[in-house]
Design a protein around this motif. Structure first.
Motif, PDB file in Angstrom:
ATOM      1  N   ALA A 245       3.036  -2.908  -2.437  1.00 38.62           N
ATOM      2  CA  ALA A 245       3.764  -2.971  -3.721  1.00 38.62           C
ATOM      3  C   ALA A 245       2.842  -3.421  -4.854  1.00 38.62           C
ATOM      4  N   SER A 246       2.009  -4.429  -4.552  1.00 37.50           N
ATOM      5  CA  SER A 246       1.143  -4.936  -5.633  1.00 37.50           C
ATOM      6  C   SER A 246       0.114  -3.886  -6.027  1.00 37.50           C
ATOM      7  N   GLN A 247      -0.405  -3.186  -5.030  1.00 46.72           N
ATOM      8  CA  GLN A 247      -1.398  -2.151  -5.319  1.00 46.72           C
ATOM      9  C   GLN A 247      -0.770  -1.017  -6.131  1.00 46.72           C
ATOM     10  N   ILE A 248       0.476  -0.746  -5.797  1.00 47.57           N
ATOM     11  CA  ILE A 248       1.179   0.303  -6.542  1.00 47.57           C
ATOM     12  C   ILE A 248       1.359  -0.135  -7.979  1.00 47.57           C
ATOM     13  N   SER A 249       1.790  -1.401  -8.138  1.00 48.51           N
ATOM     14  CA  SER A 249       2.021  -1.916  -9.502  1.00 48.51           C
ATOM     15  C   SER A 249       0.735  -1.915 -10.283  1.00 48.51           C
ATOM     16  N   MET A 250      -0.359  -2.325  -9.613  1.00 49.69           N
ATOM     17  CA  MET A 250      -1.659  -2.427 -10.280  1.00 49.69           C
ATOM     18  C   MET A 250      -2.196  -1.060 -10.660  1.00 49.69           C
ATOM     19  N   SER A 251      -1.661   0.009 -10.059  1.00 48.93           N
ATOM     20  CA  SER A 251      -2.212   1.350 -10.321  1.00 48.93           C
ATOM     21  C   SER A 251      -1.531   2.047 -11.484  1.00 48.93           C
ATOM     22  N   ARG A 252      -0.672   1.291 -12.164  1.00 51.03           N
ATOM     23  CA  ARG A 252      -0.025   1.950 -13.303  1.00 51.03           C
ATOM     24  C   ARG A 252      -1.071   2.299 -14.348  1.00 51.03           C
ATOM     25  N   GLU A 253      -0.877   3.345 -15.044  1.00 49.01           N
ATOM     26  CA  GLU A 253      -1.853   3.851 -16.032  1.00 49.01           C
ATOM     27  C   GLU A 253      -2.128   2.794 -17.090  1.00 49.01           C
ATOM     28  N   GLY A 254      -3.403   2.570 -17.333  1.00 50.52           N
ATOM     29  CA  GLY A 254      -3.827   1.643 -18.399  1.00 50.52           C
ATOM     30  C   GLY A 254      -4.050   0.220 -17.917  1.00 50.52           C
ATOM     31  N   LEU A 255      -3.831  -0.004 -16.630  1.00 48.97           N
ATOM     32  CA  LEU A 255      -3.966  -1.384 -16.150  1.00 48.97           C
ATOM     33  C   LEU A 255      -5.345  -1.669 -15.565  1.00 48.97           C
ATOM     34  N   GLY A 256      -6.262  -0.799 -15.721  1.00 48.57           N
ATOM     35  CA  GLY A 256      -7.627  -1.116 -15.312  1.00 48.57           C
ATOM     36  C   GLY A 256      -8.013  -0.514 -13.984  1.00 48.57           C
ATOM     37  N   ASN A 257      -9.293  -0.739 -13.597  1.00 42.34           N
ATOM     38  CA  ASN A 257      -9.832  -0.144 -12.383  1.00 42.34           C
ATOM     39  C   ASN A 257      -9.243  -0.765 -11.145  1.00 42.34           C
ATOM     40  N   ALA A 258      -9.037   0.095 -10.152  1.00 40.79           N
ATOM     41  CA  ALA A 258      -8.526  -0.409  -8.871  1.00 40.79           C
ATOM     42  C   ALA A 258      -9.701  -0.757  -7.978  1.00 40.79           C
ATOM     43  N   SER A 259      -9.366  -1.564  -6.939  1.00 49.75           N
ATOM     44  CA  SER A 259     -10.433  -1.931  -6.001  1.00 49.75           C
ATOM     45  C   SER A 259     -10.703  -0.769  -5.056  1.00 49.75           C
ATOM     46  N   ALA A 260     -11.785  -0.916  -4.304  1.00 45.92           N
ATOM     47  CA  ALA A 260     -12.156   0.143  -3.356  1.00 45.92           C
ATOM     48  C   ALA A 260     -11.085   0.315  -2.300  1.00 45.92           C
ATOM     49  N   VAL A 261     -10.476  -0.816  -1.885  1.00 41.92           N
ATOM     50  CA  VAL A 261      -9.419  -0.755  -0.857  1.00 41.92           C
ATOM     51  C   VAL A 261      -8.222   0.026  -1.399  1.00 41.92           C
ATOM     52  N   THR A 262      -7.872  -0.273  -2.634  1.00 45.39           N
ATOM     53  CA  THR A 262      -6.726   0.424  -3.242  1.00 45.39           C
ATOM     54  C   THR A 262      -7.001   1.925  -3.329  1.00 45.39           C
TER      55      THR A 262
END
Lengths: 489, 465
Positions: A245-262
């Motif tokens: 859920a957190s990774q999904i939330s963090m992947s919203r457009e404009g929220l910055g780069n995701a980690s390699a795991v994500t």
């Protein structure tokens, strides 16, 4: 008894088309075929009619050296299908490449749901339509569209005026079997397309680094969260590492780069979605279509009500044996030496009417009423025959005897015997042939063979051909004015 | 009993006997459904030998028919037999056969008697048109001496009710009650079945064996009939789905003969339908093993494989009791109708639906020509209802004649077919279904299939009635 397989049934139909085309072309045509008879008997016993047809079809193919014509459509079809598979594989590869490049910006960030729609949207819509078509039996939806493109090409190249190719095409692409065959082909092409796309995706994801994001103007974050969780749940159940859920939330457009795991988990989500929501349902559809196709192949049968097959069936199971003479006519030669007596031209001579004793021979009331009333006696049985013989021997016949017969009957031996007995000893003997009193010009008078038979009978009774007279309706009526003994009334 | 079991039993021998020219050879030809047996002529004494053929059931021999020479002088023969001083009737016959050299004039009759003695039953063929003369009684008297079951077969029975009754009464006086009406010219399959059933009734021990033959003949006839109906229905269906596009762009352009494009399309359509009908005719004749000679005596207006009465002439339309006005109103376009109305309605709906469901390619492929034609304002010409009705009635009439014509017939026979010039009650429904199927042109279309089946059923019922 082994049932015929689909290919055998097609072969039978191909030979039928070849034979019918040759027959239509006519005997002068160069395409005349050597015929092979059909036979239900084999070394091991009898075979069924379809099996006998197959045996015959194989023999016809060998005898007429047309194996090439028979095999050509299948070979061409196979070639075209291979080309189609290569083409869709290429399209699948390019589709992913295109989707990845069009869905991403310069930093290789990809809108995950846009990519899913591009990769799976049409596939899912196509599957949905196929399911609707299968449930509601709408043929166009079952067969789909993609497979029809190579089929059109095949039809143009292969069919033309080739009867064997037409039969092959009709068997494979018409009716119930054709429907599921095209459907199976459609699913096969989609599967190749998706496999190529999946392979291409894995390649790209392996060679490039992509960031995944999602975004919407209308839908809320919670909606996307629950949607992704819903989609991911089955994937997780089979072992795919999917974003939480957190990774999904963090992947919203404009929220910055995701980690390699994500990134990795989004990639697995993507691959898993392609497998589970793309390939798997498509494969299940393919299995269902293939199963229906196999069933249709078993049910497929040439139309044995066609005159062609009915004719072959009659040849295979004739209603009777050829006829055989079991008690020959030993006197044939002698009879053939007998010259037929020519029916002389009958010149109406009414001399006999005034002079002769008139005897009727088997005259019938329905046909010769006037004549019956004009004769002294009508011979119909043994008693009347003996009476007539007495009359002929008496003084009443001193001026001659005329025997009146209906030309509608043939002079069988019994009549010939009676004629001879009545006439042969009288020098003034006449044979009078009577036409019908009902219709002018009907009966044996029109039949030359019948007249010749009567002249022959007259000859056997020693009556000169000039004393054989034919009376038509009008002349017969004049007999009414005569008394049976010869004088006018 | 199966055919295999019946194969173990000896073949049943049946001699076909009777006065000369009564139709003995014709009877066998009709049963064989072939003209390739014996000779037939108007002369007495055409058959002078004994010829046999064996009827098969599923390939196994069951019943041998022996065609014999005609009995020509029964009166004299009876005198001879009675004068021989034999102990009994059978002995008189055997004595006669042993001393045949002394009476060679009865050689033909001797063949009949010899064959009769070697047979299990006799079919005594009678021409009911002949008067009831003593010689026929003499024949029955002689045949009775053979000690075999005799089945009288009444031939040429059409319009001979009174004569038939007289002959029945005569047979009864000889205790011959198992008589059969079997017209070798106006053939009826049920009569053939009854013939075999009569044999069963007089040969109880061979009941099962004859039953295998009945079953086999029944199946064969059913296959023949069904195939013929199938073929005739196929013609009607093919004619319904046939369509020609009349290119209206050429409407104002006249060719050297002054015809416009619409007329050209009409001619093309008519030619195609005639060709279809001609092919169907050939197939049906072949199915029933009839030759061109048979056609001429069947009073079918056919010459050299082609129908003489043109399908599209008003006279033909009137002959079958159809309304000629609808064709006349269309002027010279008799036989063709314009498909715009029906095509337009369903065309639009199908196009919209197809596009909405993504089956665009199929829709474009199927309706492409029609869409183009609509766009250009062309006519789509198809066979009108009158033509289809006429085609149907003509095939119905043809089938009736073919199924009721014996292969022995030599002269012209008029078959009462007035009752067959009638369309089925659900004709409009059938035609509507076929027209709907015409639009989809797919055999898998349900309405189309249903209508095709109804058409076949209607034909079958008309022929059975």
């Amino acid at each position: 008894m082994t049932a015929l397989n689909f290919a055998d049934k097609i072969l039978i139909e191909q030979v039928r088309h070849l034979e019918e085309a040759a027959e239509s072309a006519g005997q002068e045509s160069a395409v005349a075929l050597q015929t092979v008879p059909i036979d239900l008997a084999t070394e091991l016993g009898g075979q069924s009619f379809p099996a006998a047809l197959l045996t015959r079809a194989q023999a016809m193919t060998r005898a007429n050296d047309c194996q090439n014509d028979i095999d050509k459509p299948a070979k061409l079809h196979s070639m075209l299908l291979k080309a189609a598979f290569v083409l869709v594989a290429l399209l699948g590869f390019l589709a992913v490449a295109n989707a990845l490049s069009s869905g991403s910006d310069d930093q290789h960030a990809i809108n995950i749901y846009w990519l899913l729609i591009v990769l799976l949207g049409f596939n899912l819509l196509s599957i949905a339509l196929w399911c609707v078509g299968s449930l509601t039996k709408i043929g166009d939806l079952i067969s789909g569209s993609i497979a029809k493109l190579p089929l059109s090409v095949f039809k143009k190249l292969a069919i033309g005026k080739q009867p064997a190719a037409r039969a092959w095409y009709a068997g494979h692409y018409r009716e119930h079997y054709g429907l599921w065959h095209i459907s199976t082909l459609n699913h096969s092409l989609w599967l190749v397309y998706l496999c190529a796309g999946l392979f291409s995706l894995i390649l790209f994801l392996s060679a490039q680094q992509y960031d995944f994001y999602w975004g919407s103007t209308l839908l809320s974050a919670d909606t996307f969260l629950s949607l992704t969780n819903t989609l991911a749940a089955p994937l997780a159940a089979v072992g795919f590492a999917v974003p939480d859920a957190s990774q999904i939330s963090m992947s919203r457009e404009g929220l910055g780069n995701a980690s390699a795991v994500t990134r990795q988990q989004w990639a697995m989500f993507l691959i898993g979605a392609l497998l589970l929501y793309g390939l798997l349902p498509r494969f299940v559809c393919w299995l269902v279509a293939h199963s229906c196709k196999r069933r249709a192949a078993v049910q497929f049968s040439p139309d044995f009500y066609q005159p062609y097959y009915v004719d072959l069936r009659h040849q295979a199971t004739p209603v009777a044996t050829a006829s055989v003479v079991v008690d020959p006519d030993d006197l044939t030669e002698l009879r053939q030496q007998d010259q037929a007596v020519n029916a002389g031209k009958s010149v109406l001579d009414s001399a006999w009417q005034a002079q002769c004793l008139r005897i009727g021979l088997e005259l019938v009331e329905t046909r010769n009423t006037v004549a019956i009333e004009s004769v002294a006696l009508n011979v119909i049985d043994k008693n009347s025959f003996e009476k007539s013989l007495s009359m002929v021997a008496s003084k009443r016949a001193v001026n001659g005897v005329a025997v009146l017969v209906s030309d509608a009957q043939a002079p069988d031996r019994g009549i010939q015997r009676q004629l001879k007995a009545l006439l042969e000893n009288n020098k003034n003997a006449w044979l009078i042939l009577l036409g019908s009193e009902l219709e002018e010009g009907s009966g044996g008078g029109q039949d030359k063979q019948r007249m010749a038979d009567w002249y022959k009978a007259a000859q056997l009774a020693n009556v000169d051909s000039a004393r054989v007279q034919y009376l038509a309706k009008g002349d017969i009526m004049q007999l009414a004015s005569l008394s049976p003994n010869g004088a006018s009334l | 009993m199966t055919a295999a079991q019946s194969a173990d039993q000896p073949v049943i021998n049946v001699a076909v006997v009777g006065h000369t020219n009564t139709g003995k050879t014709s009877l066998i030809r009709t049963l064989l459904r072939s003209k390739k047996f014996g000779d037939i002529a108007n002369s007495s004494g055409t058959t002078r030998h004994v010829e046999s053929t064996t009827l098969l059931a599923d390939g196994k021999p069951v019943l041998s028919l022996f065609d014999t020479p005609g009995l020509e002088d029964a009166a004299a023969l009876l005198d001879l037999l009675d004068g021989a001083g034999a102990d009994n009737n059978l002995a008189s016959v055997t004595q006669f056969l042993q001393s045949l050299n002394e009476h060679i004039e009865f050689e033909q009759e001797a063949k009949v008697l010899r064959q009769g003695l070697n047979s299990d039953a006799l079919l005594y063929v009678i021409d009911v048109r002949a008067p009831l003369l003593e010689k026929y009684k003499n024949e029955i008297n002689i045949l009775s001496r053979l000690g075999k079951p005799i089945i009288p077969v009444f031939n040429f029975i059409v319009d001979q009710e009174q004569q038939l009754q007289r002959w029945r009464d005569l047979m009864i006086t000889f205790n011959l009650h198992a008589a059969l009406e079997f017209d070798t010219v106006a053939f009826d399959f049920e009569a053939e079945k009854r013939l075999y059933q009569k044999l069963q009734s007089v040969m109880e021990a061979r009941y099962d064996q004859v039953q295998t033959l009945i079953d086999s003949r029944q199946n064969d006839w059913a296959l023949l009939s069904e195939s013929a109906v199938h073929r005739a229905a196929q013609l009607v269906v093919d004619a319904v789905v046939l369509r020609v596009v009349a290119d209206e762009r050429g409407h104002e352009i006249l060719n050297s003969e002054g015809r416009d494009s619409r007329q050209r399309a009409n001619k093309e359509l008519q030619a195609s339908i005639r060709k279809l009908e001609s092919k169907c005719l050939k197939d049906l004749l072949k199915l029933f093993s009839f030759s061109d000679d048979d056609i001429s005596v069947m009073q079918l207006p056919v010459h050299e494989g082609e129908w003489q009465l043109d399908l599209f002439s008003l006279d033909t339309i009137k002959m079958f009791g159809l309304d000629a006005r609808s064709s006349a109103l269309k002027g010279a376009a008799a036989g063709a109708g314009v498909d715009l109305m029906v095509g337009g309605l369903s065309l639009g709906a199908a196009t919209a639906l197809g596009a909405a469901l993504g089956a665009g390619f199929s829709t474009a492929k199927r309706y492409g020509k029609d869409i183009k034609a609509r766009f250009r304002g062309d006519d789509i010409v198809c066979a009108d209802d009158t033509t289809i009705e006429l085609l149907y009635l003509r095939q119905q009439d043809l089938l009736y004649r073919l199924m009721h014509r014996g292969h022995a017939a030599q002269g012209g026979v008029s078959v009462d077919d007035k009752g067959l010039q009638k369309l089925p009650e659900n004709w409009k429904e059938i035609l509507a279904g076929l027209r709907r199927g015409q639009l989809s042109r797919k055999p898998s279309n349900k309405a189309f299939k249903q209508s095709s089946e109804q058409l076949q059923l209607a034909l079958t019922m008309a022929l059975d009635s």
